[in-house]
Design a protein around this motif. Structure first.
Motif, PDB file in Angstrom:
ATOM      1  N   ASN A 112       0.798  -1.263  -0.008  1.00  0.00           N
ATOM      2  CA  ASN A 112      -0.026   0.176  -0.052  1.00  0.00           C
ATOM      3  C   ASN A 112       0.848   1.199  -0.129  1.00  0.00           C
ATOM      4  O   ASN A 112       0.571   2.076   0.871  1.00  0.00           O
ATOM      5  N   ILE A 152       3.830   1.773   1.045  1.00  0.00           N
ATOM      6  CA  ILE A 152       4.825   1.666   2.159  1.00  0.00           C
ATOM      7  C   ILE A 152       5.914   0.757   2.011  1.00  0.00           C
ATOM      8  O   ILE A 152       5.590  -0.442   1.813  1.00  0.00           O
ATOM      9  N   SER A 191       8.549  -1.947   2.113  1.00  0.00           N
ATOM     10  CA  SER A 191       8.798  -3.004   2.901  1.00  0.00           C
ATOM     11  C   SER A 191      10.123  -3.222   3.442  1.00  0.00           C
ATOM     12  O   SER A 191      10.399  -4.037   4.215  1.00  0.00           O
ATOM     13  N   MET A 195      11.178  -3.933   6.962  1.00  0.00           N
ATOM     14  CA  MET A 195       9.879  -4.482   7.795  1.00  0.00           C
ATOM     15  C   MET A 195      10.239  -5.786   8.272  1.00  0.00           C
ATOM     16  O   MET A 195      10.825  -6.549   7.669  1.00  0.00           O
ATOM     17  N   GLU A 238       5.263  -6.975  11.039  1.00  0.00           N
ATOM     18  CA  GLU A 238       4.975  -5.977  10.722  1.00  0.00           C
ATOM     19  C   GLU A 238       4.196  -6.076   9.241  1.00  0.00           C
ATOM     20  O   GLU A 238       3.236  -5.269   8.730  1.00  0.00           O
ATOM     21  N   ASN A 249       0.744  -7.822   9.403  1.00  0.00           N
ATOM     22  CA  ASN A 249      -0.116  -6.726  10.052  1.00  0.00           C
ATOM     23  C   ASN A 249      -0.689  -5.879   8.932  1.00  0.00           C
ATOM     24  O   ASN A 249      -2.063  -5.536   9.087  1.00  0.00           O
ATOM     25  N   LYS A 250       0.234  -5.050   8.342  1.00  0.00           N
ATOM     26  CA  LYS A 250      -0.008  -4.276   7.104  1.00  0.00           C
ATOM     27  C   LYS A 250      -0.944  -4.951   6.295  1.00  0.00           C
ATOM     28  O   LYS A 250      -2.212  -4.049   5.754  1.00  0.00           O
ATOM     29  N   CYS A 256      -5.782  -4.166   5.901  1.00  0.00           N
ATOM     30  CA  CYS A 256      -6.357  -3.711   4.701  1.00  0.00           C
ATOM     31  C   CYS A 256      -7.479  -4.334   4.295  1.00  0.00           C
ATOM     32  O   CYS A 256      -7.792  -5.395   4.299  1.00  0.00           O
TER      33      CYS A 256
END
Length: 84
Positions: free
Chosen positions: A55, A57, A59, A62, A66, A69-70, A74
């Motif tokens: 989205n 951001i 990675s 990460m 994390e 969870n992202k 969504c």
């Protein structure tokens, strides 16, 4: 081939892929498994593809949780940039 591409998967989950790797594993976030006939397969994703962003951001840096969870957070479209 080492080219990047983007996909947009229509929500909600399931997205049809499994994730492996992350900063905590010292490995890039990679698609480890695809569900036959799932949204990810229909979008042209392949096992072994590396996730560059979730989205919009990056990675990079990460950890596995994390990234998970992202993706789980969504509820609408999931946009991924990947590298083959």
């Amino acid at each position: 081939m080492n080219s990047s591409y983007s996909v947009s998967l229509a929500g909600p989950a399931p997205w049809g892929f499994r994730l492996q790797g992350g900063k905590d594993f010292c490995l890039p976030l990679t698609i480890s498994r695809l569900t036959e006939g799932g949204k990810a397969v229909k979008a042209g994703m392949n096992t072994g593809d590396i996730i560059l962003s979730i989205n919009g951001i990056s990675s990079e840096g990460m950890n596995h949780l994390e990234a998970q969870n992202k993706i789980k957070a969504c509820t609408g479209n999931l946009s991924l940039t990947l590298k083959r």
